[in-house]
Scaffold this active site. Structure first.
Site, PDB file in Angstrom:
ATOM      1  CG  ASP A   1       3.411 -12.918   7.650  1.00 62.53           C
ATOM      2  OD1 ASP A   1       3.191 -12.629   8.844  1.00 62.53           O
ATOM      3  OD2 ASP A   1       2.579 -13.480   6.917  1.00 62.53           O
TER       4      ASP A   1
ATOM      5  N   PRO B   1      -4.862 -14.852   2.821  1.00 59.36           N
ATOM      6  CG  PRO B   1      -3.378 -14.576   1.052  1.00 59.36           C
ATOM      7  CD  PRO B   1      -4.835 -14.800   1.353  1.00 59.36           C
TER       8      PRO B   1
ATOM      9  CG  HIS C   1      -5.597   5.133   0.229  1.00 62.35           C
ATOM     10  ND1 HIS C   1      -5.838   4.950  -1.117  1.00 62.35           N
ATOM     11  CD2 HIS C   1      -5.240   3.919   0.705  1.00 62.35           C
ATOM     12  CE1 HIS C   1      -5.617   3.688  -1.434  1.00 62.35           C
ATOM     13  NE2 HIS C   1      -5.265   3.043  -0.345  1.00 62.35           N
TER      14      HIS C   1
ATOM     15  CG  ASP D   1      -4.336  -0.454   3.083  1.00 63.64           C
ATOM     16  OD1 ASP D   1      -5.470  -0.950   2.972  1.00 63.64           O
ATOM     17  OD2 ASP D   1      -3.798   0.223   2.191  1.00 63.64           O
ATOM     18  CB  SER D   2      -5.165  -6.283   5.963  1.00 61.93           C
ATOM     19  OG  SER D   2      -6.405  -6.144   6.636  1.00 61.93           O
ATOM     20  CB  THR D   3      -7.119  -8.597   1.723  1.00 61.29           C
ATOM     21  OG1 THR D   3      -6.489  -9.606   2.534  1.00 61.29           O
ATOM     22  CG2 THR D   3      -6.156  -8.180   0.634  1.00 61.29           C
ATOM     23  CG  ASP D   4     -12.688  -7.959   3.114  1.00 57.13           C
ATOM     24  OD1 ASP D   4     -13.386  -7.418   3.971  1.00 57.13           O
ATOM     25  OD2 ASP D   4     -12.558  -7.510   1.949  1.00 57.13           O
TER      26      ASP D   4
ATOM     27  CD  GLN E   1      -2.218 -11.352  -2.854  1.00 59.53           C
ATOM     28  OE1 GLN E   1      -2.896 -11.505  -1.842  1.00 59.53           O
ATOM     29  NE2 GLN E   1      -1.208 -10.504  -2.899  1.00 59.53           N
TER      30      GLN E   1
ATOM     31  CG  ASP F   1      -3.348   0.592  -2.846  1.00 58.95           C
ATOM     32  OD1 ASP F   1      -3.011   1.718  -2.426  1.00 58.95           O
ATOM     33  OD2 ASP F   1      -4.197  -0.109  -2.278  1.00 58.95           O
TER      34      ASP F   1
END
Length: 283
Positions: free
Chosen positions: A138, A163, A62, A156-159, A31, A86
């Site tokens: 993964d 990925p 969080h 706690d993922s991205t949209d 990314q 993060d």
């Protein structure tokens, strides 16, 4: 004129963040990552042009993703975090004295390294905590193959694009179920429901066949623009979700945890959904 990062996550609508100083920018194998100093939200991290976290309001996200399931469980000793490079979620989970081990599976070591360097207040030393075990890999492969069992699993993922897309699929949720101990709880970020209503309905349809109790709870995070953010919830019993206020208050007090957003009353109220969400879920 100042440089701006214009986030275009939602079609036909965008928000902008002033870039006062670029602290780090790099395209990794997975990314495009940028961390910059903004005008009003402190330091900001974006992946592939989509805002992931800011110093100013990260505590809301969080705290709600961690403390709601952990206080609902009450005795979680083993916790699994998928994503969360993060370090903010790891920081909050480790505040729970009963937690003995936190395994965090993050696909990209570069995200962790850059956040420790440029967003140090997010992890606040969590990566050096002896109770933390970091696995670079993964997330879907981990939950489908691990022999370990967990009391609480947090995603706690991205949209669900790029990925992060596999972390919203039925095979991932099947892996989550096999990774949970009896009485375990799964929670995950699930987008801003007003702007992404299909995320909630799709998640509900995929979780419901696997878990006896599925639900959503919410929080208002300014960075995640467009209304309330939803968090998916799944367990084999509704009992943890239906805890009474005195029990939550007792657990919160005994923990000694200091929060800026979460509290037991808000915990209970967060499961009350606006009618447009209730209708979309067919409830």
């Amino acid at each position: 004129m100042a440089d701006w990062l214009n986030e275009t996550l939602h079609q036909g609508y965008h928000q902008g963040f002033e870039i006062r100083e670029v602290l780090f920018e790099n395209k990794t194998d997975h990314q495009h990552l940028i961390i910059f100093e903004s005008g009003s939200f402190g330091r900001v991290m974006a992946l592939d042009g989509i805002i992931q976290t800011t110093e100013r309001d990260e505590f809301i996200y969080h705290e709600m993703l961690s403390h709601v399931p952990l206080f609902a469980h009450g005795q979680a000793k083993d916790v699994l975090i998928i994503g969360g490079g993060d370090g903010g979620l790891l920081r909050e989970v480790l505040k729970h004295p009963e937690v003995e081990r936190v395994v965090q599976v993050e696909i990209d070591q570069a995200v962790i390294d850059m956040c420790v360097k440029y967003l140090p207040n997010h992890s606040a030393g969590a990566y050096q905590n002896p109770r933390a075990e970091i696995v670079i890999g993964d997330g879907i492969d981990y939950v489908r193959n691990t022999d370990r069992k967990f009391d609480v699993v947090l995603s706690d993922s991205t949209d669900p694009i790029g990925p992060g897309e596999v972390l919203f699929t039925s095979p991932f949720y099947e892996g989550i179920k096999r990774s949970l101990k009896p009485g375990g709880i799964f929670a995950a970020q699930n987008g801003v429901a007003f702007m992404q209503p299909e995320e909630v309905s799709t998640t509900s349809k995929r979780l419901s066949p696997l878990f006896a109790d599925t639900a959503f709870y919410t929080a208002a995070v300014p960075t995640y623009v467009g209304g309330i953010m939803t968090f998916a919830w799944a367990s084999e019993s509704s009992a943890p979700r239906e805890l009474d206020l005195p029990t939550l208050q007792q657990r919160f007090k005994q923990s000694g945890i200091k929060t800026r957003y979460y509290n037991p009353a808000l915990h209970m109220g967060s499961f009350a959904l606006p009618q447009y969400l209730v209708d979309s879920l067919g409830q």
